[in-house]
Scaffold this active site. Structure first.
Site, mmCIF file in Angstrom:
data_model
loop_
_atom_site.group_PDB
_atom_site.id
_atom_site.type_symbol
_atom_site.label_atom_id
_atom_site.label_comp_id
_atom_site.label_asym_id
_atom_site.label_seq_id
_atom_site.Cartn_x
_atom_site.Cartn_y
_atom_site.Cartn_z
ATOM 1 C CE1 TYR A 1 -4.809 -2.845 4.926
ATOM 2 C CE2 TYR A 1 -3.836 -0.672 4.615
ATOM 3 C CZ TYR A 1 -4.362 -1.841 4.081
ATOM 4 O OH TYR A 1 -4.423 -2.008 2.718
ATOM 5 C CB SER B 1 -0.877 -0.001 1.261
ATOM 6 O OG SER B 1 -1.499 1.255 1.452
#
Length: 239
Positions: A147, A134
């Site tokens: 996360y 990400s």
């Protein structure tokens, strides 16, 4: 990488970015197996001609199911795409299990699959591992600490194994999506890229031999980070 007739495994491939990656790999001539947790979504993928494996990658049994599902097959492309968010709150002990599930799915499972499927990948003339991280692996946002930590950990792992495998037939690729329009980001404001466009950048990067695929606005984040990591962190922590 020539995708024609290559066997690919896409984890989390029955929904979101993974589904679009699977569809575009299939359109490029690859044979594709997808894994996922939803029987209904896997059935829909099977109807489109995909191989399917049911398994929750936050559990050892789910990882076993995926490994066993490709046993004896000429796997040439492993795409570790499956990922979950976390409801972790720093001052709430009750959310630690959510954090643990996020860590197991987003970090532990890709490491396990890379390790356990590497012998199969090594046996092919040409192979690749694609770990989907990400833009938050570059600089975290305060609202998604666990996360972000899993994606940063997977980024570090990917860079390390790329070096370890640099003289082998297995290429190691990192794909860094921006904020994508998926179930995970439903309700979040701000600009989002479509799953189709994100997947298109990832598949194009695989085909053209990139080691790092920065999709959408991650290109700008990488530029800012290259100039000033501290500035990139300050921007993203408030994002």
């Amino acid at each position: 990488m020539d995708l024609r007739n290559k066997l690919a495994l896409v984890t989390g491939g029955s929904d979101g970015i993974g589904r679009e990656i699977a569809l575009q790999l299939q359109a490029a001539g690859a044979d594709v197996i997808v894994s996922g947790r939803s029987a209904e979504k896997l059935q829909a993928m099977a109807a489109l001609g995909f191989g399917t494996i049911a398994g929750d990658l936050s559990t050892p049994a789910g990882i076993d199911a995926v490994v066993n599902g490709v046993a004896g097959k000429p796997l040439a492309l492993l795409i570790n795409n499956a990922g979950v968010g976390s409801e972790y709150e720093l001052d709430d002990i009750a959310t630690l299990e959510s954090a643990a599930q996020c860590i197991r799915t987003n970090l532990d499972a890709p490491i396990a699959l890379c390790t356990r499927l590497l012998p199969v990948l090594r046996a092919q003339p040409e192979a690749a591992i694609v770990n989907v991280t990400s833009g938050l692996a570059i600089a975290p946002r305060a609202g998604g600490s666990v996360y972000c930590a899993t994606k940063a950990g997977l980024r570090s792992y990917t860079q390390a194994i790329r070096h370890l495998l640099k003289d082998s037939n297995v290429r190691v690729i990192e794909a860094l999506p921006p904020v994508v329009e998926t179930n995970m980001t439903a309700g979040r404001a701000g600009k989002k890229i479509s799953t189709h466009d994100c997947a298109a950048e990832i598949v194009r990067g695989i085909r053209t031999g990139k080691s790092e695929i920065n999709a959408g606005m991650v290109k700008l984040l990488q530029l800012v980070h290259s100039i000033s990591p501290a500035l990139a962190r300050r921007i993203m922590l408030r994002f």
